[in-house]
Design a protein around this motif. Sequence first.
Motif: not given
Length: 274
Positions: A219-221, A224-225, A263
Amino acid sequence: MQENILQQITQKPMGYQQVIPDVVLLEFPLVNAFIVGNPKINNGEWVLIGAGMAHTAKDVIQAAEGRFGEGNQPKSIILTHGHFDHVGAIMELLSQWNVPVYAHELELPYLTGAMDYPPADPTVNEGLIAKISPTFPNKSINLGNRVQPLPADGSVPWMPGWRWIHTPGHSPGHVALYRESDKVLIAGDAFTTLKQDSAESVLTKKKEISGPPAYFTMDWEAAEKSVKALKDLNTQIAVSSHGLPMKGNELTEQLANLANNFASVAVPEHGKYV
């Protein structure tokens, strides 16, 4: 040539580095574990963070007994998550130690035999470690009632002054550990201090803050968070499960670059989970 580099990596002996008086890094060929505790304080009570690779239990016990004395076992084992390189020796360790294991509640299905992790993705880049990642185990282990959820209040058992921070992305229940008093961070795999997908980087240990190991990040989103949340802590010393410790301006600047350009810096251009 890459195969020769991989052979050099896997044949390296475990390293031992005291980062600060109560944090010791145990450096295995592909991953780090950590001993947290000072032999001179609190009757030598200590905690193990991560359980390393398979067949390394003797190395962990030897390092711990060299620091705290023969027969001295930890108060607990804390898992940042349950991937194979963080739980490889845990069964053997628990056969020697009668201690509880703690992990985030979202990680428990992978530690109690209920769910397997998704398989690794070798297409994320051309690095040798990424290419061989399909050979890495993704099956769950079953610790039964030996594993418990971390306290809901954010405290870390037997680690006064520390708190756990939910940092999902690399895995659903991934956590980092942070101590505000001296701004020390145990990042787990939320970010690394080398390019874990590259065999050459793993061998040389060149310090370079990178995203979580791409081949197992689902889960790349969320990842990032999590990096942005850790950047906002203004950490002064960081240790990751992959790479050497970093501190000061080098840490601050590189972690900010990762957070601000996640990203383009961390997320693969292609892959199953991108």
